[in-house]
Design a protein around this motif. Structure first.
Motif, PDB file in Angstrom:
ATOM      1  N   ARG A 123       8.917 -12.682   3.084  1.00 38.94           N
ATOM      2  CA  ARG A 123       8.484 -11.831   3.989  1.00 38.94           C
ATOM      3  C   ARG A 123       9.058 -10.307   3.441  1.00 38.94           C
ATOM      4  N   VAL A 124      10.485 -10.432   3.615  1.00 42.76           N
ATOM      5  CA  VAL A 124      11.449  -9.346   3.139  1.00 42.76           C
ATOM      6  C   VAL A 124      11.090  -8.881   1.699  1.00 42.76           C
ATOM      7  N   TRP A 125      10.570  -9.686   0.763  1.00 45.38           N
ATOM      8  CA  TRP A 125      10.588  -9.413  -0.408  1.00 45.38           C
ATOM      9  C   TRP A 125       8.991  -8.719  -0.691  1.00 45.38           C
ATOM     10  N   LEU A 126       7.864  -9.201   0.031  1.00 45.20           N
ATOM     11  CA  LEU A 126       6.745  -8.488   0.016  1.00 45.20           C
ATOM     12  C   LEU A 126       6.708  -7.210   0.721  1.00 45.20           C
ATOM     13  N   SER A 127       7.278  -7.224   1.950  1.00 43.59           N
ATOM     14  CA  SER A 127       7.490  -6.052   2.676  1.00 43.59           C
ATOM     15  C   SER A 127       8.093  -4.911   1.747  1.00 43.59           C
ATOM     16  N   ARG A 128       9.011  -5.215   1.076  1.00 43.63           N
ATOM     17  CA  ARG A 128       9.764  -4.239   0.331  1.00 43.63           C
ATOM     18  C   ARG A 128       8.640  -3.599  -0.760  1.00 43.63           C
ATOM     19  N   GLN A 129       8.073  -4.644  -1.410  1.00 41.88           N
ATOM     20  CA  GLN A 129       6.820  -4.350  -2.338  1.00 41.88           C
ATOM     21  C   GLN A 129       5.823  -3.240  -1.863  1.00 41.88           C
ATOM     22  N   PHE A 130       5.450  -3.758  -0.542  1.00 36.35           N
ATOM     23  CA  PHE A 130       4.459  -2.610   0.242  1.00 36.35           C
ATOM     24  C   PHE A 130       4.944  -1.580   0.454  1.00 36.35           C
ATOM     25  N   VAL A 131       6.405  -1.378   0.823  1.00 30.50           N
ATOM     26  CA  VAL A 131       6.982  -0.070   0.682  1.00 30.50           C
ATOM     27  C   VAL A 131       6.928   0.893  -0.387  1.00 30.50           C
ATOM     28  N   LEU A 132       7.325   0.130  -1.382  1.00 29.77           N
ATOM     29  CA  LEU A 132       7.219   0.744  -2.659  1.00 29.77           C
ATOM     30  C   LEU A 132       5.799   1.055  -3.158  1.00 29.77           C
ATOM     31  N   LEU A 133       4.709   0.626  -2.768  1.00 28.49           N
ATOM     32  CA  LEU A 133       3.316   1.015  -2.862  1.00 28.49           C
ATOM     33  C   LEU A 133       2.897   2.219  -2.009  1.00 28.49           C
ATOM     34  N   GLY A 134       3.791   2.431  -0.970  1.00 28.19           N
ATOM     35  CA  GLY A 134       3.640   3.796  -0.315  1.00 28.19           C
ATOM     36  C   GLY A 134       3.059   3.214   1.197  1.00 28.19           C
ATOM     37  N   ARG A 135       3.094   2.080   1.402  1.00 31.12           N
ATOM     38  CA  ARG A 135       2.895   1.597   2.640  1.00 31.12           C
ATOM     39  C   ARG A 135       3.808   1.234   3.808  1.00 31.12           C
ATOM     40  N   GLU A 136       4.847   2.267   4.023  1.00 26.19           N
ATOM     41  CA  GLU A 136       5.979   2.064   4.653  1.00 26.19           C
ATOM     42  C   GLU A 136       5.556   1.710   6.080  1.00 26.19           C
ATOM     43  N   ALA A 137       4.772   2.224   6.646  1.00 27.17           N
ATOM     44  CA  ALA A 137       4.635   2.176   8.262  1.00 27.17           C
ATOM     45  C   ALA A 137       3.982   0.961   8.396  1.00 27.17           C
ATOM     46  N   ASP A 138       2.956   0.157   7.492  1.00 24.82           N
ATOM     47  CA  ASP A 138       2.579  -1.281   7.914  1.00 24.82           C
ATOM     48  C   ASP A 138       3.129  -2.279   6.802  1.00 24.82           C
ATOM     49  N   ALA A 139       4.175  -2.041   6.020  1.00 24.56           N
ATOM     50  CA  ALA A 139       4.680  -2.791   5.173  1.00 24.56           C
ATOM     51  C   ALA A 139       4.830  -4.103   5.640  1.00 24.56           C
ATOM     52  N   ASP A 140       5.585  -4.501   6.642  1.00 24.47           N
ATOM     53  CA  ASP A 140       5.805  -5.698   7.225  1.00 24.47           C
ATOM     54  C   ASP A 140       4.419  -6.451   7.596  1.00 24.47           C
ATOM     55  N   ALA A 141       3.597  -5.730   8.460  1.00 21.86           N
ATOM     56  CA  ALA A 141       2.374  -6.289   8.826  1.00 21.86           C
ATOM     57  C   ALA A 141       1.429  -6.703   7.491  1.00 21.86           C
ATOM     58  N   LEU A 142       1.498  -5.742   6.610  1.00 22.62           N
ATOM     59  CA  LEU A 142       0.711  -6.462   5.427  1.00 22.62           C
ATOM     60  C   LEU A 142       1.521  -7.929   4.702  1.00 22.62           C
ATOM     61  N   ALA A 143       2.842  -7.737   4.694  1.00 23.07           N
ATOM     62  CA  ALA A 143       3.320  -8.850   4.238  1.00 23.07           C
ATOM     63  C   ALA A 143       3.268 -10.109   4.986  1.00 23.07           C
ATOM     64  N   MET A 144       3.265  -9.760   6.104  1.00 22.65           N
ATOM     65  CA  MET A 144       2.754 -10.930   7.127  1.00 22.65           C
ATOM     66  C   MET A 144       1.388 -11.504   7.063  1.00 22.65           C
ATOM     67  N   HIS A 145       0.451 -10.638   6.889  1.00 27.45           N
ATOM     68  CA  HIS A 145      -0.840 -10.900   6.499  1.00 27.45           C
ATOM     69  C   HIS A 145      -1.214 -11.767   5.315  1.00 27.45           C
ATOM     70  N   LEU A 146      -0.578 -11.189   4.372  1.00 27.88           N
ATOM     71  CA  LEU A 146      -0.458 -11.840   2.977  1.00 27.88           C
ATOM     72  C   LEU A 146       0.153 -13.360   3.069  1.00 27.88           C
ATOM     73  N   LEU A 147       1.180 -13.367   3.557  1.00 25.52           N
ATOM     74  CA  LEU A 147       1.688 -14.629   3.770  1.00 25.52           C
ATOM     75  C   LEU A 147       0.951 -15.899   4.770  1.00 25.52           C
ATOM     76  N   ALA A 148       0.625 -15.156   5.873  1.00 30.82           N
ATOM     77  CA  ALA A 148      -0.575 -16.033   6.704  1.00 30.82           C
ATOM     78  C   ALA A 148      -1.581 -16.476   5.874  1.00 30.82           C
ATOM     79  N   ARG A 149      -2.558 -15.761   5.033  1.00 39.30           N
ATOM     80  CA  ARG A 149      -3.554 -15.894   4.304  1.00 39.30           C
ATOM     81  C   ARG A 149      -3.258 -17.014   3.160  1.00 39.30           C
ATOM     82  N   SER A 150      -2.158 -16.773   2.621  1.00 34.03           N
ATOM     83  CA  SER A 150      -1.916 -17.626   1.689  1.00 34.03           C
ATOM     84  C   SER A 150      -1.235 -19.144   2.191  1.00 34.03           C
TER      85      SER A 150
END
Length: 194
Positions: free
Chosen positions: A129-156
């Motif tokens: 979760r933390v690693w994916l969230s950091r990657q989404f922040v680096l993609l410019g998605r800081e506002a929803d990085a954790d939500a995107l990380a959790m979505h991807l974790l849940a989907r996988s």
């Protein structure tokens, strides 16, 4: 076989058996048989199954961190690194089809048992979760990085569970393609965690 080496073999065997049979359905004898050591030698290294579980979780955490570090070093962009996470479903599809996700199955079993090690096992998901969230922040998605990380974790996790339930490798490949498409939308800033 040296003490350290024997201990490592016990941990590796227990890890495989916990994944394939479940923690509750794996006995000391099962592990000792795989490692081919006497019970006395076994008890020299581990007194209880919970001690073995702790060592397995510790080894999984270390292995997961090494894998994340490798993805970090090899991926040129955050999207490339996130794709490494998505594509682990393809790399491990044979085991996933038979046994599900090693992290999800262990965490789920320990939760059902109300086991004291559940919190430690959940740290595996937290690493992702933390690693994916950091990657989404680096993609410019800081506002929803954790939500995107959790979505991807849940989907996988959902993909792993259903692929195991239906023993369907085609489903894994189809879902990975859809997650790749979803990631492309994320890089364009249009995808939202649902």
């Amino acid at each position: 076989m040296g003490n350290k080496k024997t201990r490592d073999h016990i941990i590796e065997a227990a890890d495989r058996l916990f994944y394939r049979q479940g923690y509750e359905h794996t006995s000391f004898s099962d592990i000792a048989d795989v490692v081919r050591i006497s019970r006395g030698n076994f008890y020299y290294h581990f007194k209880t199954k919970d001690e073995i579980l702790g060592a397995v979780i510790e080894a999984r955490l270390a292995n997961t961190q090494r894998m994340l570090d490798r993805w970090e070093a090899e991926g040129k962009t955050p999207a490339d690194r996130i794709r490494s996470f998505i594509h682990i479903l393809i790399a491990n599809r044979a085991d996933i089809k038979r046994y599900g996700c090693p992290v999800g199955t262990l965490c789920g079993e320990l939760a059902k048992l109300g086991h004291a090690s559940q919190g430690e096992a959940n740290k595996l998901f937290t690493l992702f979760r933390v690693w994916l969230s950091r990657q989404f922040v680096l993609l410019g998605r800081e506002a929803d990085a954790d939500a995107l990380a959790m979505h991807l974790l849940a989907r996988s996790q959902g993909v792993a569970t259903l692929a195991s339930a239906f023993h369907d490798e085609t489903f894994i490949k189809q879902e990975v393609r859809q997650m790749d498409d979803w990631l492309e939308l994320c890089t364009e800033g249009t995808a939202l965690a649902e």
